[in-house]
Write an enzyme that holds these catalytic residues in place. Structure first.
Site, PDB file in Angstrom:
ATOM      1  N   GLU A 163       0.844  -1.129   0.016  1.00 14.42           N
ATOM      2  CA  GLU A 163      -0.031  -0.138   0.184  1.00 14.42           C
ATOM      3  C   GLU A 163       1.068   1.417   0.027  1.00 14.42           C
ATOM      4  OE1 GLU A 163      -2.901   0.506   3.166  1.00 14.42           O
ATOM      5  OE2 GLU A 163      -3.804   2.434   2.122  1.00 14.42           O
ATOM      6  N   ASP A 200      -0.659  -4.958   3.038  1.00 12.29           N
ATOM      7  CA  ASP A 200      -1.028  -3.922   3.750  1.00 12.29           C
ATOM      8  C   ASP A 200      -0.356  -3.759   4.892  1.00 12.29           C
ATOM      9  OD1 ASP A 200      -2.134  -1.724   4.919  1.00 12.29           O
ATOM     10  OD2 ASP A 200      -4.375  -2.034   4.169  1.00 12.29           O
ATOM     11  N   THR A 254      -5.636   1.572   9.608  1.00  7.73           N
ATOM     12  CA  THR A 254      -4.991   2.577  10.069  1.00  7.73           C
ATOM     13  C   THR A 254      -5.818   3.599  11.247  1.00  7.73           C
ATOM     14  OG1 THR A 254      -3.513   2.469   8.355  1.00  7.73           O
ATOM     15  CG2 THR A 254      -3.501   4.341   9.694  1.00  7.73           C
ATOM     16  N   ILE A 286      -0.406  -1.973   7.676  1.00  4.39           N
ATOM     17  CA  ILE A 286      -1.215  -1.897   8.833  1.00  4.39           C
ATOM     18  C   ILE A 286      -2.922  -1.479   8.085  1.00  4.39           C
ATOM     19  CG2 ILE A 286      -2.170  -0.535  10.529  1.00  4.39           C
ATOM     20  CD1 ILE A 286       0.551   0.545  11.245  1.00  4.39           C
ATOM     21  N   ASP A 287      -3.553  -2.670   7.918  1.00  2.00           N
ATOM     22  CA  ASP A 287      -4.918  -2.286   7.586  1.00  2.00           C
ATOM     23  C   ASP A 287      -5.822  -2.094   8.720  1.00  2.00           C
ATOM     24  OD1 ASP A 287      -6.918  -2.420   5.406  1.00  2.00           O
ATOM     25  OD2 ASP A 287      -7.788  -4.227   6.387  1.00  2.00           O
ATOM     26  N   ASP A 290      -5.927  -4.700   0.471  1.00  2.00           N
ATOM     27  CA  ASP A 290      -6.876  -4.600   1.599  1.00  2.00           C
ATOM     28  C   ASP A 290      -7.289  -6.269   1.787  1.00  2.00           C
ATOM     29  OD1 ASP A 290      -6.765  -2.097   2.358  1.00  2.00           O
ATOM     30  OD2 ASP A 290      -8.043  -1.428   0.482  1.00  2.00           O
TER      31      ASP A 290
END
Ligand code: IPD
Ligand code: CA
Length: 319
Positions: free
Chosen positions: A79, A99, A104, A101-102, A247
């Site tokens: 990402e 990702d 955030t 940190i999915d 994602d």
């Protein structure tokens, strides 16, 4: 034909490596969350609700460095690298899709639903997925043909879905449905999503046109964790317009290996094939495994409910 060939044994070895890497990234996410919660230091991407922190970037750097050291021939889509302009074309070669940190927004607020989502695409389909939520110490994983698993705290891994055979799902009115507002808050988007949520939740007997009066709607704030919850069986359905490959990549294979059916947008073929077009299509739907009944096979129930769902909600193009 891809230059790099992946066998089942190699996939298992990559899974072992990526699970350990996801746990290491999880420690950095926890450390970062504590600091960010006090400082609130987040930058905005496209608008004031599309957030990124120094930890999104740091976690992606850690993961990208480790993966390129261990698997130098594999490609990488992430990402934050994508946001910074690195946009490699998807080929048949193994490609990590990450990702860092999915969720955030949750990470910044301390709402304990944020994770690293680490997927591997091969021959343009997701074949490996690891989703780790360090706040709850829950790790979801799968490789193609190997089943999907949940490891929680120090308990042994449990195969997904948790209820097997799962209970039937006769109609949308019995469903618990994952939805998200996402980061596009334009008038058109909030009206279309709002209208769709109204129909899914509303009571037709009181005049809600197309109302399904589903059991309820839930917003976890992380697309990857929504997939994991559908794979587990805690959510029946998750639908979103606006998601990106990072994602959903890991979530797709975890869900498919747990007997879920994954679809693209309203007009995509109902074949559970998450190819390049669906991965990048930004319209995604997943429904949990449904047991066969005397009158209907589980897969037919899944397809019937996907059609009913798409007849209920609005369609629109994401920005
Ligand atoms: C977002 C989350 C959110 C979803 C958005 C995603 P991020 O990812 O998964 O739940 O609604 O579509 O972009 O920004 O937290 O990585
Ligand atoms: Ca992210």
């Amino acid at each position: 034909m891809a230059n790099v060939q992946l066998t089942q044994t190699e996939l298992q070895a990559i899974l072992n490596y990526t699970v350990a890497l996801a746990r290491e990234a999880g420690l950095l996410i926890l450390e970062g969350s504590a600091k960010i919660r006090s400082s609130g230091a987040a930058d905005v991407k496209k608008n004031s609700v599309d957030l990124v922190t120094e930890y999104d970037v740091a976690v992606e750097r850690l993961v990208k460095d480790r993966l390129s050291e261990k698997y130098p021939d594999f490609k990488f889509i992430g990402e934050e690298s994508f946001a910074a302009g690195s946009r490699p074309e998807l080929t048949d070669e193994p490609t990590f899709c990450v990702d860092p940190i999915d969720g955030t927004t949750n990470f910044i607020h301390g709402f304990p639903y944020a994770c690293i989502s680490l997927g591997l695409i091969y021959l343009k389909r997701p074949v490996l997925g690891v989703i780790y939520n360090p706040f709850l110490n829950q790790l979801y994983s799968a490789i193609l043909g190997g089943g999907a698993y949940l490891e929680q705290a120090s308990l042994p891994a449990i195969r997904l879905p948790l209820a097997n055979p799962p209970r039937p799902l006769p109609s949308l009115s019995q469903a618990l449905i994952g939805i998200e507002w996402g980061s596009d808050r334009s008038l058109e988007m909030v009206e279309k999503k709002g209208e769709s949520f109204k129909r899914l939740a509303g009571d037709p007997a009181t005049g809600v046109v197309k109302g399904k009066m589903a059991h309820s709607l839930r917003s976890l704030g992380s697309a990857a964790l929504n997939y994991a919850l559908v794979a587990q069986g805690g959510l029946d359905i998750y639908w979103e317009i606006g998601t990106w490959p990072w994602d959903i990549c890991a979530g797709v294979i975890i869900a498919q290996e747990a007997g879920c059916f994954v679809a693209g947008g309203r007009d995509a073929p109902l074949d559970n094939d998450v190819n390049e077009r669906v991965l990048w299509g930004r319209k995604h739907f997943v429904i949990r495994k449904i047991g066969d009944t005397e009158t209907e096979k589980g897969v037919d129930a899944q397809k019937r409910l996907i059609k009913e769902f798409y007849e209920t909600v609005e369609d629109f193009e994401p920005k």
